[in-house]
Design an enzyme around this catalytic site. Structure first.
Site, PDB file in Angstrom:
ATOM      1  N   PRO A  16      -6.397   8.069  -2.748  1.00  0.00           N
ATOM      2  CA  PRO A  16      -7.532   8.545  -3.535  1.00  0.00           C
ATOM      3  C   PRO A  16      -8.690   7.551  -3.658  1.00  0.00           C
ATOM      4  O   PRO A  16      -8.480   6.345  -3.763  1.00  0.00           O
ATOM      5  CB  PRO A  16      -6.925   8.811  -4.920  1.00  0.00           C
ATOM      6  CG  PRO A  16      -5.629   8.099  -4.936  1.00  0.00           C
ATOM      7  CD  PRO A  16      -5.155   8.040  -3.514  1.00  0.00           C
ATOM      8  N   ASN A  17      -9.865   8.139  -3.613  1.00  0.00           N
ATOM      9  CA  ASN A  17     -11.149   7.438  -3.786  1.00  0.00           C
ATOM     10  C   ASN A  17     -11.568   6.595  -2.576  1.00  0.00           C
ATOM     11  O   ASN A  17     -12.674   6.066  -2.563  1.00  0.00           O
ATOM     12  CB  ASN A  17     -11.157   6.571  -5.062  1.00  0.00           C
ATOM     13  CG  ASN A  17     -10.926   7.422  -6.293  1.00  0.00           C
ATOM     14  OD1 ASN A  17     -11.657   8.389  -6.507  1.00  0.00           O
ATOM     15  ND2 ASN A  17      -9.902   7.120  -7.063  1.00  0.00           N
ATOM     16  N   ARG A  24     -18.543   3.027  -3.396  1.00  0.00           N
ATOM     17  CA  ARG A  24     -17.736   2.822  -4.596  1.00  0.00           C
ATOM     18  C   ARG A  24     -17.510   1.329  -4.845  1.00  0.00           C
ATOM     19  O   ARG A  24     -17.011   0.640  -3.942  1.00  0.00           O
ATOM     20  CB  ARG A  24     -16.403   3.516  -4.313  1.00  0.00           C
ATOM     21  CG  ARG A  24     -15.266   3.046  -5.115  1.00  0.00           C
ATOM     22  CD  ARG A  24     -13.936   3.443  -4.499  1.00  0.00           C
ATOM     23  NE  ARG A  24     -12.935   3.240  -5.503  1.00  0.00           N
ATOM     24  CZ  ARG A  24     -11.678   2.914  -5.257  1.00  0.00           C
ATOM     25  NH1 ARG A  24     -11.256   2.804  -4.030  1.00  0.00           N
ATOM     26  NH2 ARG A  24     -10.854   2.720  -6.249  1.00  0.00           N
ATOM     27  N   TYR A  29     -14.918  -3.476  -2.928  1.00  0.00           N
ATOM     28  CA  TYR A  29     -14.412  -2.816  -1.709  1.00  0.00           C
ATOM     29  C   TYR A  29     -15.332  -2.948  -0.494  1.00  0.00           C
ATOM     30  O   TYR A  29     -14.959  -2.523   0.601  1.00  0.00           O
ATOM     31  CB  TYR A  29     -14.137  -1.328  -2.005  1.00  0.00           C
ATOM     32  CG  TYR A  29     -13.066  -1.143  -3.056  1.00  0.00           C
ATOM     33  CD1 TYR A  29     -11.734  -1.438  -2.786  1.00  0.00           C
ATOM     34  CD2 TYR A  29     -13.391  -0.701  -4.342  1.00  0.00           C
ATOM     35  CE1 TYR A  29     -10.758  -1.301  -3.751  1.00  0.00           C
ATOM     36  CE2 TYR A  29     -12.414  -0.555  -5.322  1.00  0.00           C
ATOM     37  CZ  TYR A  29     -11.103  -0.851  -5.022  1.00  0.00           C
ATOM     38  OH  TYR A  29     -10.130  -0.713  -5.975  1.00  0.00           O
ATOM     39  N   ASN A  80      -2.756   2.720   2.914  1.00  0.00           N
ATOM     40  CA  ASN A  80      -3.331   2.204   1.674  1.00  0.00           C
ATOM     41  C   ASN A  80      -3.215   3.350   0.666  1.00  0.00           C
ATOM     42  O   ASN A  80      -4.048   4.261   0.650  1.00  0.00           O
ATOM     43  CB  ASN A  80      -4.792   1.814   1.870  1.00  0.00           C
ATOM     44  CG  ASN A  80      -5.385   1.226   0.601  1.00  0.00           C
ATOM     45  OD1 ASN A  80      -4.789   1.325  -0.469  1.00  0.00           O
ATOM     46  ND2 ASN A  80      -6.565   0.630   0.709  1.00  0.00           N
ATOM     47  N   ALA A  83      -4.724   4.013  -5.651  1.00  0.00           N
ATOM     48  CA  ALA A  83      -4.151   3.997  -7.002  1.00  0.00           C
ATOM     49  C   ALA A  83      -2.690   4.445  -7.022  1.00  0.00           C
ATOM     50  O   ALA A  83      -1.908   4.012  -7.885  1.00  0.00           O
ATOM     51  CB  ALA A  83      -4.984   4.881  -7.921  1.00  0.00           C
ATOM     52  N   ASP A  93       9.215   7.637  -1.614  1.00  0.00           N
ATOM     53  CA  ASP A  93      10.342   8.418  -1.087  1.00  0.00           C
ATOM     54  C   ASP A  93       9.996   9.079   0.243  1.00  0.00           C
ATOM     55  O   ASP A  93      10.848   9.169   1.135  1.00  0.00           O
ATOM     56  CB  ASP A  93      10.775   9.476  -2.105  1.00  0.00           C
ATOM     57  CG  ASP A  93      11.575   8.883  -3.259  1.00  0.00           C
ATOM     58  OD1 ASP A  93      11.935   7.685  -3.198  1.00  0.00           O
ATOM     59  OD2 ASP A  93      11.840   9.624  -4.226  1.00  0.00           O
ATOM     60  N   GLU A 104       1.576  -1.912   4.608  1.00  0.00           N
ATOM     61  CA  GLU A 104       0.750  -1.562   3.441  1.00  0.00           C
ATOM     62  C   GLU A 104      -0.525  -2.412   3.491  1.00  0.00           C
ATOM     63  O   GLU A 104      -0.459  -3.619   3.720  1.00  0.00           O
ATOM     64  CB  GLU A 104       1.563  -1.886   2.184  1.00  0.00           C
ATOM     65  CG  GLU A 104       0.843  -1.632   0.874  1.00  0.00           C
ATOM     66  CD  GLU A 104       1.701  -2.089  -0.323  1.00  0.00           C
ATOM     67  OE1 GLU A 104       2.814  -2.613  -0.109  1.00  0.00           O
ATOM     68  OE2 GLU A 104       1.223  -1.934  -1.452  1.00  0.00           O
ATOM     69  N   HIS A 106      -4.241  -3.274   1.441  1.00  0.00           N
ATOM     70  CA  HIS A 106      -5.196  -3.144   0.336  1.00  0.00           C
ATOM     71  C   HIS A 106      -6.447  -3.920   0.694  1.00  0.00           C
ATOM     72  O   HIS A 106      -6.351  -5.051   1.200  1.00  0.00           O
ATOM     73  CB  HIS A 106      -4.609  -3.674  -0.980  1.00  0.00           C
ATOM     74  CG  HIS A 106      -3.396  -2.906  -1.382  1.00  0.00           C
ATOM     75  ND1 HIS A 106      -3.474  -1.624  -1.856  1.00  0.00           N
ATOM     76  CD2 HIS A 106      -2.093  -3.215  -1.286  1.00  0.00           C
ATOM     77  CE1 HIS A 106      -2.252  -1.178  -2.074  1.00  0.00           C
ATOM     78  NE2 HIS A 106      -1.400  -2.110  -1.730  1.00  0.00           N
ATOM     79  N   SER A 108      -8.748  -4.967  -1.459  1.00  0.00           N
ATOM     80  CA  SER A 108      -8.890  -6.050  -2.437  1.00  0.00           C
ATOM     81  C   SER A 108      -7.558  -6.774  -2.593  1.00  0.00           C
ATOM     82  O   SER A 108      -6.504  -6.253  -2.205  1.00  0.00           O
ATOM     83  CB  SER A 108      -9.325  -5.470  -3.790  1.00  0.00           C
ATOM     84  OG  SER A 108      -8.310  -4.624  -4.314  1.00  0.00           O
ATOM     85  N   ARG A 113      -6.328  -9.035  -9.639  1.00  0.00           N
ATOM     86  CA  ARG A 113      -7.054  -8.064 -10.469  1.00  0.00           C
ATOM     87  C   ARG A 113      -6.263  -7.751 -11.741  1.00  0.00           C
ATOM     88  O   ARG A 113      -5.519  -8.590 -12.240  1.00  0.00           O
ATOM     89  CB  ARG A 113      -7.351  -6.820  -9.613  1.00  0.00           C
ATOM     90  CG  ARG A 113      -8.209  -7.165  -8.381  1.00  0.00           C
ATOM     91  CD  ARG A 113      -8.524  -5.946  -7.557  1.00  0.00           C
ATOM     92  NE  ARG A 113      -9.301  -4.968  -8.331  1.00  0.00           N
ATOM     93  CZ  ARG A 113      -9.537  -3.727  -7.896  1.00  0.00           C
ATOM     94  NH1 ARG A 113      -9.075  -3.326  -6.716  1.00  0.00           N
ATOM     95  NH2 ARG A 113     -10.243  -2.905  -8.644  1.00  0.00           N
ATOM     96  N   ARG A 117      -2.183  -3.572 -11.425  1.00  0.00           N
ATOM     97  CA  ARG A 117      -2.279  -3.420  -9.959  1.00  0.00           C
ATOM     98  C   ARG A 117      -1.287  -4.307  -9.213  1.00  0.00           C
ATOM     99  O   ARG A 117      -1.161  -4.240  -7.999  1.00  0.00           O
ATOM    100  CB  ARG A 117      -3.695  -3.745  -9.473  1.00  0.00           C
ATOM    101  CG  ARG A 117      -4.726  -2.752  -9.946  1.00  0.00           C
ATOM    102  CD  ARG A 117      -6.087  -3.023  -9.323  1.00  0.00           C
ATOM    103  NE  ARG A 117      -7.129  -2.444 -10.139  1.00  0.00           N
ATOM    104  CZ  ARG A 117      -7.550  -1.176 -10.064  1.00  0.00           C
ATOM    105  NH1 ARG A 117      -7.037  -0.355  -9.171  1.00  0.00           N
ATOM    106  NH2 ARG A 117      -8.493  -0.732 -10.866  1.00  0.00           N
TER     107      ARG A 117
HETATM  108  C1  DHK Z   1      -7.630   0.596  -3.671  1.00  0.00           C
HETATM  109  C2  DHK Z   1      -7.660   1.283  -4.836  1.00  0.00           C
HETATM  110  O1  DHK Z   1      -8.321   2.423  -4.935  1.00  0.00           O
HETATM  111  C3  DHK Z   1      -7.010   0.759  -6.048  1.00  0.00           C
HETATM  112  O2  DHK Z   1      -6.543   1.784  -6.881  1.00  0.00           O
HETATM  113  C4  DHK Z   1      -5.901  -0.218  -5.733  1.00  0.00           C
HETATM  114  C5  DHK Z   1      -6.791  -0.599  -3.463  1.00  0.00           C
HETATM  115  C6  DHK Z   1      -6.371  -1.264  -4.739  1.00  0.00           C
HETATM  116  C7  DHK Z   1      -7.396  -1.537  -2.434  1.00  0.00           C
HETATM  117  O3  DHK Z   1      -7.663  -2.691  -2.721  1.00  0.00           O
HETATM  118  O4  DHK Z   1      -7.593  -1.098  -1.297  1.00  0.00           O
HETATM  119  O5  DHK Z   1      -5.456  -0.818  -6.917  1.00  0.00           O
END
Ligand code: DHK
Length: 155
Positions: A16-17, A24, A29, A80, A83, A93, A104, A106, A108, A113, A117
Site C-alpha cells: 500500500p501507498n 509521497r 521515499y 516490499n 505498511a 502465510d 524483503e 524497504h 527507508s 524510524r 516499524r
Molecule cells: C514503506 C512503507 O509504506 C511503510 O509503511 C514502511 C516502507 C516502510 C519502505 O521503507 O519502503 O514502514
C-alpha cells in the site's frame, strides 16, 4: 551486457501507498516513482537472464492472491509489503505457502524510524532484507537474488 534468454522468473510485489512513490513523503521515499522501479528492474533483469512481473496493490487480500499465483510459476519474490510488513500474518502465510525464496525490500531504513516499524512479519522467512538504500534497493535485491539462484543451480 547483451540480453540473454530468461532463465529465471521474478515477481516484484509492492504494498500500500507505494503507487504514490515520487509524490509521497519524498524526504523519506525519494523522488522516483514506482514506474522507475518497475522499468529499471525489467531492464536489469533482462541483462541478468531473468524476466520480471510486477504487482502493486493497496489491498491485503489482492496481495495475498497475487503471491498465491506465484506458486510453481516464479523462482524469486522481491517484496516490499509497505505498511503490511508490520501487521500482516496473511502475507507472511502466503509467502510461506508458495515456498519461493523471498527478498524483503524497504526504501527507508525501518530501524531508524518509529518503533512500530521495527518489527517485520517477513524478515525471518526471507533469504535477505534490504532497507534504507532507497529505490536502488530493488535493483540490489534483484542482482543478489539472481546471483543466489545461479549459484544454487551450479551446485
Ligand atoms: C514503506 C512503507 O509504506 C511503510 O509503511 C514502511 C516502507 C516502510 C519502505 O521503507 O519502503 O514502514
Amino acid at each position: 551486457m547483451t540480453e540473454q534468454a530468461a532463465r529465471w522468473r521474478v515477481l516484484i510485489v509492492n504494498g500500500p501507498n507505494l503507487n504514490l512513490l515520487g509524490r509521497r513523503e519524498t524526504g523519506i521515499y525519494g523522488q522516483r516513482g514506482l514506474e522507475w522501479i518497475e522499468s529499471s528492474c525489467r531492464e536489469r533483469a533482462a541483462m541478468l537472464g531473468a524476466e520480471v512481473a510486477c504487482f502493486q496493490s493497496n489491498h491485503e487480500g489482492e496481495l495475498v492472491e497475487r503471491i498465491q499465483q506465484a506458486m510453481g510459476q516464479t523462482d524469486l519474490i522481491i517484496i516490499n509489503p509497505a505498511a503490511y510488513t508490520h501487521t500482516s500474518v496473511a502475507i507472511r502465510d502466503a509467502l510461506l505457502a508458495v515456498g519461493v525464496p523471498v527478498i524483503e525490500v524497504h526504501i527507508s531504513n525501518i530501524h531508524k524510524r518509529e518503533p512500530f516499524r521495527r518489527h517485520s512479519y517477513v524478515s525471518d522467512i526471507a533469504e535477505g532484507v534490504i532497507a534504507g538504500l532507497g529505490v536502488e534497493g530493488y535493483l540490489l535485491a534483484l542482482e543478489g537474488g539472481i546471483r543466489r539462484l545461479d549459484a544454487a543451480e551450479r551446485q
